[in-house]
Design a protein around this motif. Structure first.
Motif, PDB file in Angstrom:
ATOM      1  N   LEU A  19       1.083   6.852  -6.791  1.00 11.15           N
ATOM      2  CA  LEU A  19      -0.117   7.636  -7.127  1.00 11.15           C
ATOM      3  C   LEU A  19      -0.110   9.040  -6.543  1.00 11.15           C
ATOM      4  O   LEU A  19      -0.999   9.831  -6.848  1.00 11.15           O
ATOM      5  N   LYS A  20       0.894   9.359  -5.724  1.00 11.47           N
ATOM      6  CA  LYS A  20       0.970  10.676  -5.098  1.00 11.47           C
ATOM      7  C   LYS A  20       1.136  11.753  -6.158  1.00 11.47           C
ATOM      8  O   LYS A  20       2.008  11.626  -7.026  1.00 11.47           O
ATOM      9  N   PRO A  21       0.318  12.802  -6.088  1.00  7.31           N
ATOM     10  CA  PRO A  21       0.462  13.892  -7.083  1.00  7.31           C
ATOM     11  C   PRO A  21       1.847  14.532  -6.991  1.00  7.31           C
ATOM     12  O   PRO A  21       2.369  14.739  -5.893  1.00  7.31           O
ATOM     13  N   GLN A  22       2.397  14.850  -8.115  1.00  8.64           N
ATOM     14  CA  GLN A  22       3.739  15.471  -8.183  1.00  8.64           C
ATOM     15  C   GLN A  22       3.624  16.964  -8.063  1.00  8.64           C
ATOM     16  O   GLN A  22       2.836  17.626  -8.537  1.00  8.64           O
ATOM     17  N   TYR A  70       0.821  -1.210   0.000  1.00  9.09           N
ATOM     18  CA  TYR A  70       0.000   0.000   0.000  1.00  9.09           C
ATOM     19  C   TYR A  70       0.855   1.261   0.000  1.00  9.09           C
ATOM     20  O   TYR A  70       0.520   2.241  -0.666  1.00  9.09           O
ATOM     21  N   GLN A  71       1.970   1.237   0.719  1.00  7.95           N
ATOM     22  CA  GLN A  71       2.859   2.397   0.718  1.00  7.95           C
ATOM     23  C   GLN A  71       3.465   2.617  -0.661  1.00  7.95           C
ATOM     24  O   GLN A  71       3.586   3.757  -1.116  1.00  7.95           O
ATOM     25  N   ALA A  72       3.838   1.537  -1.345  1.00 13.13           N
ATOM     26  CA  ALA A  72       4.389   1.654  -2.694  1.00 13.13           C
ATOM     27  C   ALA A  72       3.337   2.210  -3.653  1.00 13.13           C
ATOM     28  O   ALA A  72       3.632   3.087  -4.476  1.00 13.13           O
ATOM     29  N   GLN A  73       2.118   1.731  -3.528  1.00 11.95           N
ATOM     30  CA  GLN A  73       1.036   2.216  -4.385  1.00 11.95           C
ATOM     31  C   GLN A  73       0.773   3.705  -4.124  1.00 11.95           C
ATOM     32  O   GLN A  73       0.613   4.480  -5.061  1.00 11.95           O
ATOM     33  N   GLU A  74       0.747   4.111  -2.869  1.00 10.57           N
ATOM     34  CA  GLU A  74       0.522   5.515  -2.539  1.00 10.57           C
ATOM     35  C   GLU A  74       1.649   6.397  -3.073  1.00 10.57           C
ATOM     36  O   GLU A  74       1.405   7.500  -3.549  1.00 10.57           O
ATOM     37  N   ALA A  75       2.884   5.903  -3.006  1.00 11.23           N
ATOM     38  CA  ALA A  75       4.018   6.676  -3.507  1.00 11.23           C
ATOM     39  C   ALA A  75       3.913   6.892  -5.013  1.00 11.23           C
ATOM     40  O   ALA A  75       4.219   7.975  -5.513  1.00 11.23           O
TER      41      ALA A  75
END
Length: 94
Positions: free
Chosen positions: A91-94, A84-89
């Motif tokens: 998908l995090k807006p730049q 989940y942390q990898a997915q959030e990283a």
């Protein structure tokens, strides 16, 4: 479980559904049906998932504990946390 495959367990209809196809559920499946059904019924009655034979604590971010329903039901912490942390990283807006 895949989306929706828990429904016969939730409503306690898995035994009847399997029988309609000429299938007899294994004892482990019967036990799981009873556990899942009891958790959902307990939640509907009290607002807390009161499960037969399993303690299901309320979720808090501090404990990050979820209930694993399986052969050895019980709370677990950090379920798939790395994924989940990898997915959030990603998908995090730049």
């Amino acid at each position: 479980a895949g989306h929706g495959t828990e429904i016969p367990y939730v409503f306690g209809t898995g035994t009847a559904l399997a029988a309609s196809f000429g299938i007899t559920l294994a004892p482990a499946d019967l036990a799981m049906e009873h556990l899942v059904h009891s958790c959902w019924v307990g939640f509907a009655k009290t607002g807390r998932p009161e499960c037969d034979g399993a303690s299901w604590p309320a979720y808090t971010p501090a404990t990050d504990a979820l209930m694993e329903l399986g052969p050895m039901p019980g709370p677990i912490s950090g379920f798939r946390k790395a994924q989940y942390q990898a997915q959030e990283a990603i998908l995090k807006p730049q």
